[in-house]
Design an enzyme around this catalytic site. Structure first.
Site, short mmCIF file in Angstrom:
data_model
loop_
_atom_site.label_atom_id
_atom_site.label_comp_id
_atom_site.label_asym_id
_atom_site.label_seq_id
_atom_site.Cartn_x
_atom_site.Cartn_y
_atom_site.Cartn_z
N GLY A 51 19.76 55.36 11.54
CA GLY A 51 20.23 56.59 12.19
C GLY A 51 19.70 57.78 11.43
O GLY A 51 19.13 57.65 10.34
N LYS A 52 19.83 58.96 11.98
CA LYS A 52 19.46 60.19 11.28
C LYS A 52 20.13 61.35 11.98
O LYS A 52 20.44 61.27 13.17
CB LYS A 52 17.93 60.38 11.32
CG LYS A 52 17.40 61.21 10.18
CD LYS A 52 17.28 60.39 8.92
CE LYS A 52 16.67 61.15 7.77
NZ LYS A 52 16.33 60.25 6.65
#
Ligand code: NAD
Length: 413
Positions: free
Chosen positions: A105-106
């Site tokens: 994720g980011k």
């Protein structure tokens, strides 16, 4: 901003090549490339002058087949959904490569943090975390620091989440030690870089105690990599930061330079070595060239002057796709970022495990476990490289994608 679709993006190109060699069906390759979820939020906040302002934030959850989404949150004026998506995808492959039970994720907020006071940054951070609250959790998605975010911001995030859900240190990593941060986290990426360099030395028949090393960037990653490689007996003949470089063919006194840099936050003014430019530094003859500063440092304009045996990519994307092709033709090996700088997320994982266990490990424990993870990942990649006769980057992606693929088929098939 990223150019996510370009074949010159080494990540996109490596993914395509790796799935081709793995013989993955196109429909599955497309499915694995697609993010699970993308959230864009408005982040309204009160400025110090009483006015209401609002900025935009993102969280992209790429894939959670092997575990909760994991990845940093950056504050930068150029953050946009394409960049966050591309970085989230890279996290899926990186966590898989070091075989930790996470997906990718980011997140990010499109601000220049220098334009805001500490109080404004606190209000922005807390409001952003409330906005993404419905999609995060210690077993769902665990953010961390990234460009321009730090342990203080992680403390606000953790506090905000804990006020709603009860004491939850495992909701973010990169926290201060006092709030459940892990010993060894600060040094982890530099330490991992040094461990990977040591493993590469064995495979490329370079004696560590005779090895000449050049490092671009003397921040968190570059300075600790220099320190640990110096401990291994390497001769660090040049380093640089944004102010320029220092070169001494007899080897720089790294411990004293490290202390100078800690105090002054720059190597500028240090009294050993000849002053050189960053361009000159990248063309020095050496065994290991370690770009540890910024993306695209080695590109089509300067690749012809690179004069090392192995490039260790400590920064994210320091060698462009076109430059990597030229280096392959010249038999200069590249140990890719996805492997080299995975020490940071690995110790983030250890922080999360300690938080879930409510039990603190010693620094020695952390460092030993980090070493095991890095060496195992290196060996996995190297054996695919030899077996399939491919560059280390493609081999890294093959190992990482294959693991996600197998889990995906078991869960979805
Ligand atoms: P940092 O901000 O601590 O240090 C960056 C260093 O690069 C500084 O010494 C700076 O002066 C230097 N620099 C900046 N512009 C330069 C230029 N034009 N020429 C030469 N030097 C320049 O950053 P960091 O945490 O050390 O991260 C370095 C790289 O590693 C980044 O690409 C980052 O994304 C990547 N990375 C960091 C971590 C981590 O845990 N810190 C983890 C994975 C990847």
């Amino acid at each position: 901003m990223s150019n996510n679709t370009s074949s010159h993006n080494p990540t996109v190109a490596a993914y395509k090549r790796a799935v081709e060699i793995l013989g993955m069906k196109p429909n599955i390759a497309n499915a694995l490339e697609m993010p699970d979820r993308e959230l864009t939020v408005e982040v309204p906040f009160k400025m110090d002058n009483g006015e209401i302002n609002s900025v935009v934030g993102y969280r992209v959850q790429h894939n959670n087949t092997r575990g909760p989404f994991k990845g940093g949150i950056r504050y930068h004026q150029h953050v946009d959904i394409e960049e966050v998506r591309s970085l989230a995808t890279l996290m899926t492959w990186k966590t898989s490569l070091v075989n930790i039970p996470y997906g990718g994720g980011k997140g990010g907020i499109a601000i220049n943090p220098l334009n805001y006071s500490k109080n404004e940054l606190e209000r922005i951070s807390r409001r952003f975390f409330r906005s993404i609250d419905p999609i995060i959790g210690p077993n769902i998605d665990i953010p961390a620091p990234d460009v321009n975010t730090n342990a203080q911001i992680m403390s606000w995030f953790m506090d905000e989440y804990s006020q709603r859900h009860g004491y939850t240190p495992a909701i973010v990593t990169g926290k201060p030690i006092e709030l459940g941060g892990s010993l060894g986290r600060e040094e982890a990426t530099g330490r991992g870089t040094a461990i990977i360099t040591k493993e590469a030395a064995k495979k490329w028949n370079i004696y560590l105690d005779k090895a000449e090393v050049v490092i671009q960037g003397f921040g968190n990653v570059g300075s600790y990599a220099a320190k640990f490689l110096n401990d291994y007996g390497c001769k660090i003949i040049a380093v640089s930061d944004v102010s320029g470089g220092l070169y001494d063919p007899n080897g720089l006194d790294i411990n004293s330079l490290f202390a100078y840099n800690k105090k002054h936050k720059t190597i500028d003014g240090y009294n050993q070595g000849k002053k050189i430019t960053n361009d000159e530094l990248l063309s020095l003859k050496c065994d290991f060239l370690i770009p540890a500063a910024l993306g695209s440092a080695i590109n089509s304009k300067n690749v012809h002057s690179v004069n090392c045996k192995v490039i260790i990519e400590a920064a994210n994307g320091p060698v462009t796709g076109g430059a990597a092709d030229k280096l392959w033709e010249r038999k200069i090996a590249i140990i890719p970022d996805i492997l080299t700088n995975a020490g940071g997320v690995t110790v983030s994982y250890f922080e999360w495990v300690q938080n879930l266990q409510q039990f603190k490990w010693t620094e020695e424990d952390v460092n030993n476990k980090l070493q095991d993870k890095m060496i195992n990942a290196f060996e996995d990649v190297y054996s695919v490289k030899i077996d399939k006769k491919v560059p280390m980057r493609i081999a890294s992606f093959m190992v990482a994608i294959d693991r996600v693929h197998q889990s995906y088929m078991l869960r979805e098939g």
